[in-house]
Structures are given as structure tokens and as C-alpha cells.
Design an enzyme around this catalytic site. Structure first.
Site, mmCIF file in Angstrom:
data_model
loop_
_atom_site.group_PDB
_atom_site.id
_atom_site.type_symbol
_atom_site.label_atom_id
_atom_site.label_comp_id
_atom_site.label_asym_id
_atom_site.label_seq_id
_atom_site.Cartn_x
_atom_site.Cartn_y
_atom_site.Cartn_z
ATOM 1 N N ASN A 160 -9.888 3.355 -0.035
ATOM 2 C CA ASN A 160 -11.057 3.418 -0.921
ATOM 3 C C ASN A 160 -12.001 2.219 -0.782
ATOM 4 O OD1 ASN A 160 -8.986 1.917 -2.186
ATOM 5 N ND2 ASN A 160 -9.933 2.194 -4.176
ATOM 6 N N GLU A 259 -0.198 -3.486 -5.720
ATOM 7 C CA GLU A 259 -1.364 -3.142 -6.541
ATOM 8 C C GLU A 259 -1.489 -1.626 -6.469
ATOM 9 O OE1 GLU A 259 -4.671 -5.530 -5.116
ATOM 10 O OE2 GLU A 259 -3.664 -7.387 -5.657
ATOM 11 N N CYS A 293 -9.537 1.995 -8.016
ATOM 12 C CA CYS A 293 -8.346 2.046 -8.872
ATOM 13 C C CYS A 293 -8.663 1.637 -10.297
ATOM 14 C CB CYS A 293 -7.271 1.130 -8.293
ATOM 15 S SG CYS A 293 -7.837 -0.568 -8.164
ATOM 16 N N GLU A 472 -2.100 -10.996 -7.862
ATOM 17 C CA GLU A 472 -2.736 -11.767 -6.795
ATOM 18 C C GLU A 472 -4.040 -12.329 -7.361
ATOM 19 O OE1 GLU A 472 -2.466 -10.441 -2.736
ATOM 20 O OE2 GLU A 472 -0.954 -8.945 -3.220
HETATM 21 P P1 NAD Z 1 -1.446 5.841 -0.408
HETATM 22 O O1 NAD Z 1 -0.362 5.245 -1.206
HETATM 23 O O2 NAD Z 1 -1.377 7.272 -0.066
HETATM 24 O O3 NAD Z 1 -1.627 5.072 0.982
HETATM 25 C C1 NAD Z 1 -1.820 3.683 1.031
HETATM 26 C C2 NAD Z 1 -1.287 3.158 2.343
HETATM 27 O O4 NAD Z 1 0.131 3.325 2.380
HETATM 28 C C3 NAD Z 1 -1.808 3.879 3.578
HETATM 29 O O5 NAD Z 1 -2.044 2.924 4.584
HETATM 30 C C4 NAD Z 1 -0.665 4.805 3.951
HETATM 31 O O6 NAD Z 1 -0.628 5.149 5.307
HETATM 32 C C5 NAD Z 1 0.531 3.937 3.592
HETATM 33 N N1 NAD Z 1 1.768 4.665 3.304
HETATM 34 C C6 NAD Z 1 1.913 5.877 2.742
HETATM 35 N N2 NAD Z 1 3.221 6.175 2.605
HETATM 36 C C7 NAD Z 1 3.919 5.117 3.086
HETATM 37 C C8 NAD Z 1 5.309 4.823 3.230
HETATM 38 N N3 NAD Z 1 6.259 5.672 2.823
HETATM 39 N N4 NAD Z 1 5.665 3.642 3.779
HETATM 40 C C9 NAD Z 1 4.727 2.757 4.174
HETATM 41 N N5 NAD Z 1 3.401 2.990 4.088
HETATM 42 C C10 NAD Z 1 2.995 4.148 3.529
HETATM 43 O O7 NAD Z 1 -2.793 5.507 -1.214
HETATM 44 P P2 NAD Z 1 -4.273 5.969 -0.864
HETATM 45 O O8 NAD Z 1 -4.368 7.431 -1.105
HETATM 46 O O9 NAD Z 1 -4.653 5.421 0.471
HETATM 47 O O10 NAD Z 1 -5.121 5.160 -1.954
HETATM 48 C C11 NAD Z 1 -5.400 5.638 -3.233
HETATM 49 C C12 NAD Z 1 -4.445 5.052 -4.252
HETATM 50 O O11 NAD Z 1 -4.466 3.636 -4.187
HETATM 51 C C13 NAD Z 1 -4.804 5.375 -5.693
HETATM 52 O O12 NAD Z 1 -3.632 5.669 -6.410
HETATM 53 C C14 NAD Z 1 -5.411 4.081 -6.212
HETATM 54 O O13 NAD Z 1 -5.348 3.910 -7.605
HETATM 55 C C15 NAD Z 1 -4.588 3.078 -5.485
HETATM 56 N N6 NAD Z 1 -5.277 1.785 -5.388
HETATM 57 C C16 NAD Z 1 -4.855 0.746 -6.159
HETATM 58 C C17 NAD Z 1 -5.524 -0.484 -6.121
HETATM 59 C C18 NAD Z 1 -5.125 -1.654 -6.965
HETATM 60 O O14 NAD Z 1 -5.641 -2.740 -6.735
HETATM 61 N N7 NAD Z 1 -4.254 -1.495 -7.934
HETATM 62 C C19 NAD Z 1 -6.603 -0.627 -5.251
HETATM 63 C C20 NAD Z 1 -7.005 0.460 -4.487
HETATM 64 C C21 NAD Z 1 -6.338 1.670 -4.553
HETATM 65 O O1 6OD Z 2 -11.435 -6.832 -6.564
HETATM 66 C C1 6OD Z 2 -10.278 -6.916 -6.125
HETATM 67 O O2 6OD Z 2 -9.794 -7.997 -5.748
HETATM 68 C C2 6OD Z 2 -9.452 -5.719 -6.052
HETATM 69 N N1 6OD Z 2 -8.183 -5.893 -5.623
HETATM 70 C C3 6OD Z 2 -9.982 -4.517 -6.388
HETATM 71 C C4 6OD Z 2 -9.263 -3.308 -6.377
HETATM 72 C C5 6OD Z 2 -9.933 -2.159 -6.514
HETATM 73 C C6 6OD Z 2 -9.268 -0.906 -6.495
HETATM 74 O O3 6OD Z 2 -9.693 0.085 -5.972
#
Ligand code: NAD
Ligand code: 6OD
Length: 491
Positions: A160, A259, A293, A472
């Protein structure tokens, strides 16, 4: 960067300072029109192993002898090089994600440079605690801690905010003297590989920054987290992926920083600055097509303002310009993929089945051009759902919110906290005493008052519950990416 066919780009892995081809390829799709923009080289288990070994070699080689000042200088160079290649990063990020160019130009690319600068500054000045010790039996000692790298850090990131989130972890990891193997999302591989060129130009020694491409299970992501020679895993992505990674690393007891997802609430009081709040909540719900997120998918509005608020946010949602990511006036681009669009649309159906009133959107927009092949959905607002409804409980990760009324402050706090997640919240009121009082009660890693996604990179960032493990940001990053070795000298 090496090229594959004459029509589409080829995106290689980067291992030990070399752009490296894997044995298989998969397509990189532009979400705005479904076209294939590149072939991505997938790293198999052997290539991931090679990346980890190169990283380890770098640690015992030149990189292991680079001091803090020189590391900080290198990070600053990387930040500058990102800025001098601003247009390249911008084009790559927009093509991979489909996000509007105006957004990537003000958020993603500048933040990547800022991440390197922030951790260069921090590592240059960070001190550690020391104690003069006197024991009850009269011994005297000096205790002080020193910071050492963890070793090889596996970094796994989502699609994202690909460059922003990758550099948010790479910068502090390198600041602390680690070597990294990064596995960017299979949907958005380009900027991680472009960053490899920048690392080379900036004099970062070979093997310090490695990129492996591929998927999660049975591919590069899992090969990396399973690897016995990595020392830590830092991951941003879905909560259930975090759970799978936690299981993978459990037996070797590796440190993790996670995260994860969110189902964030915004609480709007009747005394808020109404126009500012509508603008702020519109960003909080719809920015990056709702794929942040931190986005608010649950909005609670004090009852006297409810009808006016719903009507104003509806008008705002309907006025947002959907269109080509390349068009400077576009405010909303497509979702990341066909699969993700199916997921978001399935929630739009579930909301209707659960009895929601569709205030705005709810479907797929029509353009009458090639964008109809893209993965667009309409910005959508629901009302009328029970708090137990799936659309109020589960993360959708699209441009959508549910708005519900509340009567008392306590009721708003209770509804906002009624979630297994705990990432972010926002409170909108002109009564700052109340803003603080409500913020203090939020079960969330971060709560904004009268703003949203306003970041200071020195502050703790992370979530509770299903939203993550650890924090972090600033010193919290330095502490995760280092081993602290306490030395006690008898005086
Ligand atoms: P995802 O968990 O599907 O994938 C994230 C990464 O993990 C990708 O690179 C994927 O290839 C890898 N991956 C998937 N399964 C794995 C496994 N079993 N072992 C190792 N690696 C693996 O997430 P997404 O769809 O790419 O992103 C969207 C999600 O991320 C949403 O839930 C969003 O809320 C969350 N997100 C959280 C934050 C935060 O800072 N808290 C920030 C951005 C996105
Ligand atoms: O701003 C940041 O440092 C951060 N980790 C943002 C995360 C956004 C989630 O999609």
C-alpha cells in the site's frame, strides 16, 4: 537495471551487489488498466539463501567496520539520491500501485528520503544509559550499555505504501549497522529494486542491502522467515500473515517487530470545527483509496451533528475525482488488484445483506475508456449497521466507512474500543481537554486529535492487539534494530 523483453521491464533480485535473475518470473500488473508493466524475477530458496549469506559476509567484512558517523553519512547520501531520482521513484511507485501521482509526490517519495535523514540524525546523537553502581555490601561499579547490530534482518513489506514502509525499516536497520534482506510485496516490487541502484551509487557496500522478490507461502517470503541465519524479522502486513510468520520463527526465538492491520475509529463531537473535520475524515477514509492501515473505517458522530455530517461526507465522497493515476487532478486511483477489488466488493455486498443503508457509492465506477479494465471501486459510505456487523468488525482496506451516532462520550469510547485491533484512532473536537481525555482512553498505538496521519518520525508507532507487536519510530526503532550489551566495570 537489466531488461527482459523489449516491451516490458524486467525487475531482478539484488543480491550481494549484483542484479540477479531467478529461475521463474511473474507479471507486475498496473492496477489502473490491468496491463502488464514488468516481469518480476522470483527468488527461490537457493537465491534467498545466497542473499542471507551475502548479508552475513557483509557484516564480517567492510560494513562491520563502518562507524556511526560514516553510516549516518551514507544514509544521508541515500536520502539525497532518492531526491535526485525523484521522478524515477515517483513513476515506478505510481505504475505499481495505481496511486495518484499527486499523492505519491507529496507522501511516498518525500517520506522515503525523510526516513533516511531521520535515522541518520538520530544515530548520530543517540546516547545510552549509564549508572554508577553502589551495592549494599560496598562494591562500586560503572554500568553502561553499548549498541550492537542484530545481524541479518529480514524485512517483509506490503503493497500500500511500498517505498515509504520499506525505507521506514531499512533506514534504522542500516543506521544500527545491520545488513538486510528485503522482500517487498509481489504486487509492488519496483521501488525496492530502484533503491538497490541508489544504494550502489551511495557507496553502501555489497551485501548490506539485498532484495528478493516473490510471494509469501512457498516462496521468497517464507524462505526468508524460515532461514536459520537471519537474526530478526520486521514485518508490515495483514494480521494473519503476522501470525503465520510468528509460528515460523517461534522455534528459533527470533525478535520480531510487527505492524499489522487495523479497524480504526474516528470520534466526531458536535463542537468540532465542522469543515476541517469533514476534510480530515475524508482523508482518513479515502486517502490512497482507503488502503492505509491507519484509515478510519468506523466513524462515530455525536447525535446532534449526525445528519449534517453524513450529508456533508456524502457530498465530499461524491465529489472526489476518480481517474488515471497519472492525471495530476486525480484524487482516487484503483485498488491494488483484481483479487483485492473482489474482497472489497464482497464487503459492499455483505454490508447490504447486513441491512446497511448505502449513503454513497457501493459499486464500480464507469469511465468509458481503458480505466474500465482497472480495479476501481466507488468511495462508499454506509450507515445503519449493528456494531456486531462484519463490516463494522473486519478490516476491509478500501475507500469505505460506516458512520454511527453516539449520545455520550463514554458510549463513543466504548464503541471505538470494541475491536480486536488497536492501531490508530482520531478524535475531532474543539474542546482540547476532552480531546486529551478521550485520546487517553483509546486502545490504540496512536491517537490523533483534530488531525490524521500527521507523522513525527521520532514518536512510537505500532499497534496493540491484532494490530502488532512492538513499536518502531525514533529510539524505539534503534532499540529494536540493535542488541544492547550492558558492560559492568568494577571500580
Ligand atoms: P500481506 O500480509 O498479504 O503481505 C505482506 C507481505 O508479506 C508481502 O510481501 C507478502 O508477500 C508477504 N507474505 C505473505 N505471506 C507470507 C508468509 N507466510 N511468510 C512470509 N511472508 C509472507 O499484506 P498486504 O495485503 O500486502 O498489505 C495489506 C495489509 O497490511 C493490511 O492488513 C494493512 O492494514 C496492513 N498494513 C499495516 C501497516 C501498519 O503499519 N500497521 C502498514 C501497512 C499495511
Ligand atoms: O508513517 C509511518 O511510519 C507508517 N509506518 C505508516 C503506516 C501506514 C500504513 O499503511
Amino acid at each position: 537495471m537489466p531488461r527482459g523483453s523489449s516491451h516490458v521491464k524486467f525487475i531482478p533480485n539484488y543480491i550481494g551487489g549484483e542484479f540477479t535473475k531467478g529461475s521463474r518470473e511473474f507479471p507486475d500488473v498496473n492496477p489502473a488498466d490491468g496491463s502488464v508493466i514488468a516481469q518480476i524475477s522470483e527468488a527461490d530458496a537457493d537465491l534467498v539463501d545466497r542473499a542471507v549469506q551475502c548479508a552475513r559476509k557483509a557484516l564480517i567484512g567492510e560494513w562491520g567496520r563502518v562507524g556511526v558517523r560514516a553510516r549516518a553519512a551514507m544514509l544521508r547520501k541515500v536520502g539525497e539520491a532518492i531526491e535526485s531520482r525523484f521522478d524515477c521513484f515517483l513513476a515506478a511507485e505510481v505504475a505499481d500501485t495505481g496511486k495518484p501521482v499527486s499523492l505519491a509526490a507529496k507522501l511516498d517519495v518525500p517520506r522515503a528520503a525523510a526516513n533516511f535523514r531521520a535515522f541518520a540524525d538520530l544515530i548520530s546523537t543517540a546516547g545510552l544509559e549509564s549508572f554508577q553502581t553502589e551495592t549494599p555490601d560496598g562494591k562500586r561499579a560503572l554500568n553502561y550499555a553499548i549498541r550492537k547490530p542484530l545481524g541479518v534482518v529480514g524485512i517483509i513489506t506490503p503493497w500500500n505504501l511500498p517505498l515509504l514502509l520499506l525505507t521506514w525499516k531499512v533506514a534504522p536497520a542500516l543506521a544500527c549497522g545491520n545488513a538486510v534482506v528485503v522482500k517487498p510485496s509481489e504486487e509492488t516490487p519496483a521501488t525496492a529494486t530502484l533503491l538497490a541502484e541508489v544504494m550502489q551509487e551511495s557507496g553502501v557496500p555489497d551485501g548490506v542491502y539485498n532484495v528478493v522478490h516473490g510471494f509469501g507461502p512457498g516462496s521468497a517470503g517464507e524462505f526468508l522467515t524460515q532461514h536459520p541465519d537471519i537474526n530478526a524479522v520486521t514485518f508490515t502486513g495483514e494480521s494473519q500473515t503476522g501470525a503465520a510468520i510468528l509460528k515460523t520463527v517461534a522455534d528459533s526465538v527470533k525478535p520480531v517487530s510487527f505492524e499489522l492491520g487495523g479497524k480504526n475509529a474516528a470520534i466526531v463531537f458536535a463542537d468540532c470545527d465542522f469543515e476541517d473535520t469533514i476534510a480530515g475524515i475524508s482523508d482518513a477514509v479515502f486517502l490512497n483509496t482507503g488502503q492505509v492501515c491507519l484509515c478510519a473505517e468506523r466513524v462515530y458522530v455525536e447525535r446532534p451533528s449526525f445528519d449534517r455530517f453524513v450529508d456533508s461526507l456524502k457530498r465530499k465522497a461524491e465529489s472526489l475525482r476518480l481517474g488515471s493515476p497519472q492525471d495530476p487532478v486525480t484524487e482516487i486511483g484503483p485498488l491494488i488488484s483484481k483479487t483485492h477489488r473482489e474482497k472489497v466488493l464482497s464487503y459492499y455486498r455483505v454490508a447490504r445483506d447486513e441491512g446497511a443503508t448505502v449513503v454513497a457509492g457501493g459499486g464500480i465506477p464507469g469511465f468509458g475508456n481503458s480505466l474500465d479494465k482497472g480495479y476501481y471501486v466507488e468511495p462508499t459510505i454506509f450507515t445503519g449497521l449493528a456494531e456486531s456487523a462484519r463490516c463494522v468488525k473486519e478490516e476491509i482496506f478500501g475507500p469505505v466507512c460506516h458512520i454511527a451516532p453516539f449520545d455520550t462520550e463514554d458510549e463513543a469510547v466504548q464503541m471505538a474500543n470494541d475491536t480486536k485491533y488497536g492501531l490508530a484512532a482520531s478524535v475531532w473536537t474543539s474542546n482540547l481537554k476532552r480531546g486529551h481525555r478521550v485520546a487517553e482512553q483509546m486502545n490504540a498505538g496512536i491517537t490523533w486529535v483534530n488531525c490524521w496521519f500527521l507523522r513525527d518520525l521520532r514518536t512510537p508507532f505500532g499497534g496493540m492487539g491484532l494490530s502488532g507487536i512492538g513499536r518502531e519510530g525514533g529510539m524505539h526503532s534503534l532499540n529494536f534494530y540493535s542488541e544492547l550489551n550492558n558492560i559492568c566495570i568494577r571500580l
